[in-house]
Design a protein around this motif. Structure first.
Motif, mmCIF file in Angstrom:
data_model
loop_
_atom_site.group_PDB
_atom_site.id
_atom_site.type_symbol
_atom_site.label_atom_id
_atom_site.label_comp_id
_atom_site.label_asym_id
_atom_site.label_seq_id
_atom_site.Cartn_x
_atom_site.Cartn_y
_atom_site.Cartn_z
ATOM 1 N N ALA A 269 0.814 -1.217 0.000
ATOM 2 C CA ALA A 269 0.000 0.000 0.000
ATOM 3 C C ALA A 269 0.847 1.266 0.000
ATOM 4 C CB ALA A 269 -0.936 -0.001 1.203
ATOM 5 N N HIS A 270 2.124 1.162 0.315
ATOM 6 C CA HIS A 270 2.949 2.337 0.553
ATOM 7 C C HIS A 270 3.127 3.265 -0.642
ATOM 8 C CE1 HIS A 270 4.931 1.590 4.673
ATOM 9 N NE2 HIS A 270 3.828 0.869 4.591
ATOM 10 N N PHE A 298 -0.257 -2.960 -8.866
ATOM 11 C CA PHE A 298 -0.009 -4.311 -9.338
ATOM 12 C C PHE A 298 -1.026 -5.299 -8.747
ATOM 13 C CE2 PHE A 298 2.488 -3.428 -5.603
ATOM 14 C CZ PHE A 298 2.472 -4.589 -4.849
ATOM 15 N N HIS A 299 -1.018 -6.509 -9.254
ATOM 16 C CA HIS A 299 -2.067 -7.485 -8.960
ATOM 17 C C HIS A 299 -2.245 -7.742 -7.464
ATOM 18 C CE1 HIS A 299 -4.563 -11.074 -9.147
ATOM 19 N NE2 HIS A 299 -3.666 -11.689 -8.392
ATOM 20 N N TYR A 300 -1.157 -8.102 -6.777
ATOM 21 C CA TYR A 300 -1.294 -8.460 -5.369
ATOM 22 C C TYR A 300 -1.836 -7.296 -4.544
ATOM 23 C CZ TYR A 300 1.273 -12.865 -6.051
ATOM 24 O OH TYR A 300 1.670 -14.121 -6.442
ATOM 25 N N ALA A 301 -1.417 -6.072 -4.875
ATOM 26 C CA ALA A 301 -1.891 -4.910 -4.122
ATOM 27 C C ALA A 301 -3.385 -4.705 -4.305
ATOM 28 C CB ALA A 301 -1.125 -3.661 -4.547
ATOM 29 N N SER A 318 -4.841 -3.882 3.948
ATOM 30 C CA SER A 318 -5.737 -3.190 3.025
ATOM 31 C C SER A 318 -4.963 -2.081 2.332
ATOM 32 C CB SER A 318 -6.947 -2.614 3.770
ATOM 33 O OG SER A 318 -6.566 -1.570 4.646
ATOM 34 N N ILE A 319 -5.585 -1.466 1.340
ATOM 35 C CA ILE A 319 -4.948 -0.360 0.634
ATOM 36 C C ILE A 319 -5.877 0.847 0.565
ATOM 37 C CG2 ILE A 319 -5.611 -1.331 -1.614
ATOM 38 C CD1 ILE A 319 -3.050 -0.097 -2.757
ATOM 39 N N ALA A 320 -7.178 0.618 0.286
ATOM 40 C CA ALA A 320 -8.106 1.746 0.166
ATOM 41 C C ALA A 320 -8.212 2.524 1.472
ATOM 42 C CB ALA A 320 -9.489 1.247 -0.272
ATOM 43 N N PHE A 321 -8.340 1.815 2.590
ATOM 44 C CA PHE A 321 -8.543 2.499 3.862
ATOM 45 C C PHE A 321 -7.288 3.257 4.322
ATOM 46 C CE2 PHE A 321 -9.476 3.129 8.346
ATOM 47 C CZ PHE A 321 -10.836 3.399 8.343
ATOM 48 N N PRO A 322 -6.082 2.683 4.246
ATOM 49 C CA PRO A 322 -4.895 3.464 4.591
ATOM 50 C C PRO A 322 -4.695 4.695 3.698
ATOM 51 C CG PRO A 322 -4.368 1.143 4.662
ATOM 52 C CD PRO A 322 -5.744 1.254 4.060
ATOM 53 N N ILE A 365 6.378 -5.083 -13.557
ATOM 54 C CA ILE A 365 7.596 -4.469 -13.016
ATOM 55 C C ILE A 365 7.660 -4.491 -11.483
ATOM 56 C CG2 ILE A 365 7.831 -2.976 -15.018
ATOM 57 C CD1 ILE A 365 6.814 -0.646 -13.319
ATOM 58 N N SER A 366 6.583 -4.898 -10.833
ATOM 59 C CA SER A 366 6.592 -4.933 -9.359
ATOM 60 C C SER A 366 7.151 -6.263 -8.878
ATOM 61 C CB SER A 366 5.182 -4.700 -8.802
ATOM 62 O OG SER A 366 4.761 -3.374 -9.035
ATOM 63 N N VAL A 367 8.439 -6.435 -9.088
ATOM 64 C CA VAL A 367 9.138 -7.646 -8.664
ATOM 65 C C VAL A 367 10.037 -7.306 -7.482
ATOM 66 C CG1 VAL A 367 10.664 -9.519 -9.358
ATOM 67 C CG2 VAL A 367 9.036 -8.574 -10.999
ATOM 68 N N GLY A 368 11.130 -6.604 -7.742
ATOM 69 C CA GLY A 368 11.982 -6.164 -6.651
ATOM 70 C C GLY A 368 11.508 -4.868 -6.013
ATOM 71 N N LYS A 369 10.551 -4.189 -6.667
ATOM 72 C CA LYS A 369 9.998 -2.945 -6.157
ATOM 73 C C LYS A 369 8.486 -2.998 -6.279
ATOM 74 C CE LYS A 369 12.189 0.914 -6.942
ATOM 75 N NZ LYS A 369 12.821 1.088 -5.635
ATOM 76 N N ARG A 370 7.806 -2.028 -5.666
ATOM 77 C CA ARG A 370 6.352 -1.979 -5.694
ATOM 78 C C ARG A 370 5.921 -0.645 -6.317
ATOM 79 N NH1 ARG A 370 7.431 -6.573 -5.274
ATOM 80 N NH2 ARG A 370 7.453 -7.771 -3.344
#
Length: 456
Positions: A269-270, A298-301, A318-322, A365-370
């Motif tokens: 989420a960051h 990305f997918h997992y997020a 979560s991601i939406a609430f933060p 591209i979200s492998v080593g980074k997000r």
């Protein structure tokens, strides 16, 4: 290529690059402030009760006191409760390459064993503890890379940190190379191969598996010491593992892969939180200006979702609430983890007006980074969009010493008395300079109960 067991047994303090030492000092202090907040959670309370009831100490192994609690239990019990305590607040150090966390298992486990050895009269210096930490972290990271690189399932950090913990504890116990091989094999075989996305899709108290990975590693080393066999650990030796181990002792994954969290929520989420923060600040906006939010990531997020979390566990994953919390409050710290925040009407409004969109590019591209970007839709009809973002705290966008200290002070405020907090931070940031007496004093500060109610 040096074997992992030889690396664990022969590594010297002088052979650890200063860059790695600096990371482990930073991780020590950072983990402690997260553990302080974690000690207030229901997860911590329950697991400490379990350790006290079911994992009592024995004269043979010595007693280990639980973090920010003080009750003596076995080393495995203290590692169990300590790892769950740290992991209950998702603010500890991370490694995107391994899709998880090492410190949340390594620190509680090694502190538990060091405390039990101290109680048994075994003298450990700060340099000794640094070497054991370096062993445990480096082997954890490489075992994690091997496991992720050779199996299709996405498993929790407990699976690979168990191997690193076993190696680090083997070093503290002075085990032979052959015993260390068996300890790693035992830990790998019995460590939790838990499914990470199960905790993402259905957030509960299960978390990242380190609550069982840490004691599995501790138990494995003590079992190997008595002759229990378990080698080989296929994530640490053999032809299949070789691509991730061939440069052990020459390169350090700890230096390449360790990152930190400004906020106590899932790392995925960051980048969205950072993007929303900057858009709000740079455009002088308040939450009342916002009608809806669009997050591309990305997918997992996207699977984090979490528009209406009911518990701290659901909010952490979560991601939406933060993101909505950042839009409304401009910060996410321990105060934003309080139960009443989940009922904040303005945060819930923004959260429910947030759309999450998976993009093939960000997933690739979200492998080593997000990666993520955020678009804010305003009441005046405008829409403002961020640039693609990766999180603050990565190597290419590090937190400053001042930011680390602010996080530490914020997390410990009201829980740890000011004098104790200052001493603990200073000692953790220079722990390898401590002699055995002062290292023992640092451990005493860490295991003493919280000073709940004390304000700076």
């Amino acid at each position: 290529m040096i074997s992992f067991s030889k690396f664990a047994g022969s590594l010297t303090y002088d052979a650890i690059p200063e860059e790695v030492r600096a990371i482990l000092r930073r991780s020590f202090a950072d983990t402690l402030c997260v553990a302080a907040v974690g000690s207030t959670t229901e997860i911590s309370s329950i697991t400490k009760k379990i350790a006290d009831r079911l994992w009592r100490s024995s004269p043979e192994a010595g007693a280990a006191r639980m973090i920010f609690d003080g009750r003596p239990v076995s080393p495995a019990g203290a590692a169990f409760a300590g790892a769950f305590t740290v992991d209950s607040i998702d603010g500890h150090d991370t490694t995107s390459a391994c899709k998880g966390h090492a410190g949340s298992a390594v620190f509680p486990a090694l502190l538990a064993v060091a405390d039990s050895l101290k109680a048994s009269g075994v003298v450990l210096s700060g340099e000794d503890f640094m070497v054991a930490l370096a062993v445990a972290y480096e082997i954890s990271y490489r075992a994690g890379l091997t496991l992720h690189g050779t199996v299709p399932d996405y498993h929790t950090s407990g699976a690979w940190t168990a191997v690193g913990v076993a190696a680090g504890v083997s070093r503290l116990l002075g085990l032979s190379q052959e015993q260390t091989r068996h300890a790693a094999g035992i830990a790998e075989y019995h460590g939790p191969r838990s499914q990470m996305m199960r905790c993402i899709d259905f957030p509960t108290m299960l978390r990242d598996g380190v609550g069982w990975g840490a004691p599995s590693g501790v138990m494995a080393a003590y079992m190997a010491e008595l002759g229990f066999t378990g080698a080989p650990a296929i994530t640490a030796e053999g032809q299949t593992a070789e691509p991730w181990w061939h440069d052990l002792g020459q390169a350090w994954r700890v230096a390449e892969d360790t990152s930190y969290k400004p906020y106590p929520v899932c790392r995925w989420a960051h980048p969205s939180i950072d993007a929303a923060r900057d858009l709000m600040r740079d455009n002088g906006l308040s939450s009342k200006d916002i009608t809806r939010v669009r997050i591309q990531t990305f997918h997992y997020a996207v699977r984090l979702a979490g528009h209406n979390p009911r518990t701290l566990d659901e909010m952490s994953y979560s991601i939406a609430f933060p993101v909505a919390t950042m839009v409304v409050r401009g910060k996410i710290g321990p105060q934003e983890l309080l139960p009443e925040v989940l009922q904040d009407e303005e945060i819930r409004r923004i959260s429910n007006a947030t759309e999450l969109v998976e993009t093939e590019h960000y997933t690739r591209i979200s492998v080593g980074k997000r990666w993520a970007d955020v678009t804010l839709y305003l009441r005046d009809g405008r829409k403002i969009m961020s640039e693609p973002r990766t999180p603050k705290g990565d190597l290419d966008n590090p937190m400053s010493a001042e930011e680390f200290h602010s996080k530490y002070a914020n997390f410990t405020d009201g829980l740890v008395g000011k004098g104790r907090a200052v001493d603990m931070e200073a000692m953790a940031l220079s722990f390898d300079d401590l002699d055995s007496k002062l290292l023992g004093s640092l451990i005493d500060l860490i295991v003493a109960p919280l000073d709940v109610g004390h304000r700076q």
